[in-house]
Design an enzyme around this catalytic site. Structure first.
Site: not given
Ligand code: SAH
Length: 514
Positions: A48, A70, A185
């Site tokens: 994704d 998404k 998020m």
């Molecule tokens: N499983 C993921 C999180 C998924 S929820 C993890 O462990 O990182 C999706 C959220 O993750 C996004 O809305 C944002 O808040 C955060 N996120 C994911 N990758 C990111 C990145 N490279 N930089 C900043 N926020 C990130």
């Protein structure tokens, strides 16, 4: 052309397996070894938006790659459809990798996917990843804990499941708890969230940082206080994906910010190479902080007449000289050579010439000595070297090269009296697929610089017909590539003085430092 494609023999009816794999926060170097192994052996990969698509380059050529979405406002597949897809593919006997940004069990609905898989009676494995909740702050110079500042960390989501009741997050409890609080998020909901925190008595000047696209080349950080962070983010149009860090530790960024200070930080650079070759140049640019779009413009394929080439390889020992003009040629040659022979000595007394440092290195990788390596990495220089070495009259020369390409070597060596056979080792074809989404990203976000490492990369890039992003500069590996680019109406802004990858990287660095 060492192929990663290995066909595995699995008996009919054998059940597949699903691997829920953490893709890490974005930086390719932050992917686990286990995740890489899973990607390399997968039959199907479902990825994704947040999983860095570059890692799809590790997949087998015949792997089925499915983008599940998404992005905000763009749901390609619903969660239910994703669950069903994973189950169906595994029931068809496939090894399925479900690639999820960060860690699969941190706010990514990984738990729901795992549940669907286990309910279907399918074997599964979890490969944890480095979560953006910790890595994002770290790359912004913010440790989530510090002995003097806090003794606990809380992760919470700013994006509530719409099915939940309004007050599912107990902001009063969060306010009382203190420590470091990391929100995933919900940058879109920053205003109501900070308002609620203030209402619950959290102090106005609590340091807050937002880290967007953390650990990637397009990382951006915005800092402020609980009171002013929401209007600041609105002013700047600061968008998802971002993590927000609330807590005293944010102040440590003052002295610990490191990632955003590297020489190419914030520069968006396009690398135009075939998928398998791109990594060396991209890796070096990334290490200097650039955001690299790997835009494959060409793909290496076997030559039209592989049999004819194989016959020349078989007779390699009969030549006085073998000349390699590219690393691809070296690979294609030895791939066949070692299928025919199991002893390197079968190459006989043939001497080896190699044009370019990468070509030379590839020959050395096979533990063979390079007898002639022209000091300038262009064909004319090879002829000059041969002249210096007493000429090539009546010597038998095998020229290993791409199907299309310049035939100056053939002409000039023949003119010097050599008996030259041309071996067409491979051909380059335009890469029309956009498996990593890099082309789309280039269209949407633009770029500061594009790199060309050969005439064919220029021609193939232009053949793709991608509109030229506004203000994008051009970096070329050497005069021949530059000439091709100029012939096509491009202006060269950077030209490497050493015509290899390191030379090109140095030139780009100098250009941006100027
Ligand atoms: N499983 C993921 C999180 C998924 S929820 C993890 O462990 O990182 C999706 C959220 O993750 C996004 O809305 C944002 O808040 C955060 N996120 C994911 N990758 C990111 C990145 N490279 N930089 C900043 N926020 C990130």
């Amino acid at each position: 052309m060492a192929s990663k494609t290995k066909s595995k023999s699995r008996s009919e009816g054998e059940r597949g397996k699903v691997y829920l794999v953490g893709a890490g926060p974005g930086d390719l170097g932050l992917v686990t070894l286990r995740a890489k192994q899973c990607i390399e052996q997968a039959d199907v990969i479902v990825h994704d938006h947040l999983a860095n698509p570059e890692m799809l380059g590790w997949a087998r050529d015949d792997a089925e790659i499915i983008y599940a979405g998404k992005r905000a406002g763009e749901h390609l597949l619903s969660q239910q459809e994703i669950n069903t897809l994973l189950v169906e593919k595994a029931c068809g006997g496939k090894q399925v990798v479900r690639l999820k940004g960060g860690d699969p069990f941190v706010f990514g609905r990984g738990a729901e996917e795992a549940k669907a898989i286990v309910d279907a009676g399918i074997e599964f494995e979890i490969v944890p990843g480095i979560t953006s909740a910790i890595a994002g702050p770290a790359y912004a110079g913010i440790p989530v804990t510090h002995r003097a500042e806090n003794s606990h960390v809380t992760f919470f989501t700013g994006h509530e499941d719409p099915g939940k009741t309004e007050s599912a997050i107990d902001y009063a409890a969060l306010a009382k708890l203190g420590g470091t609080q990391v929100m995933l998020m919900g940058v879109e909901r920053l205003e109501p969230i900070t308002r609620e925190m203030l209402k619950q008595g959290v102090r106005e000047d609590l340091p807050v940082a937002l880290v967007r696209w953390g650990t990637t080349g397009r990382q951006e950080t915005l800092t402020g206080t609980l009171k002013n962070i929401a209007p600041r983010a609105a002013d700047r149009g600061f968008q998802a994906p971002a993590v927000a860090v609330f807590g005293e530790v944010v102040a440590l960024r003052e002295s610990l910010n490191w990632y955003e200070k590297r020489p190419l930080s914030g520069k968006r650079i396009v690398v135009t190479r075939s998928r398998k070759q791109a990594s060396a140049l991209s890796g070096k640019l990334r290490a200097l902080g650039a955001h690299v779009f790997e835009l494959p413009t060409i793909r290496i394929e076997p030559p039209a007449d592989l049999r004819e080439f194989a016959e020349l390889v078989q007779d390699a020992h009969a030549y006085d000289w073998i000349i390699f003009t590219s690393a691809n040629g070296v690979e294609a040659f030895f791939e066949i050579f070692f299928k025919l022979y199991d002893d390197a000595r079968e190459i006989g007394g043939a001497k080896i010439a190699a044009i370019g440092a990468a070509t030379t290195q590839r020959v050395k990788d096979f533990r063979l000595h390079v007898d002639l390596q022209p000091d300038e990495f262009i064909a004319e220089a090879v002829v000059r070297e041969f002249r210096k070495q007493g000429g090539v009259e009546n010597l038998r020369v095998l020229l290993v090269r791409a199907e299309k390409g310049r035939d100056v070597l053939l002409k000039q060596l023949s003119a010097l009296g050599a008996i030259v056979d041309e071996g067409f080792a491979y051909r380059t074809v335009p890469e029309t697929r956009d498996t990593t989404g890099a082309r789309q990203q280039l269209l949407e976000e633009g770029a500061d610089l594009i790199t060309f490492t050969s005439s064919s990369t220029v021609e193939n890039f232009l053949a793709l017909g991608v509109p030229w992003p506004k203000g994008m500069r051009v970096a070329s590996i050497g005069p021949i590539t530059s000439k091709t680019a100029r012939d096509h109406g491009l202006k060269i802004d950077v030209e490497a003085s050493r015509h290899d990858i390191d030379g090109l990287v140095q030139a780009i660095r100098d250009f941006f430092e100027r």
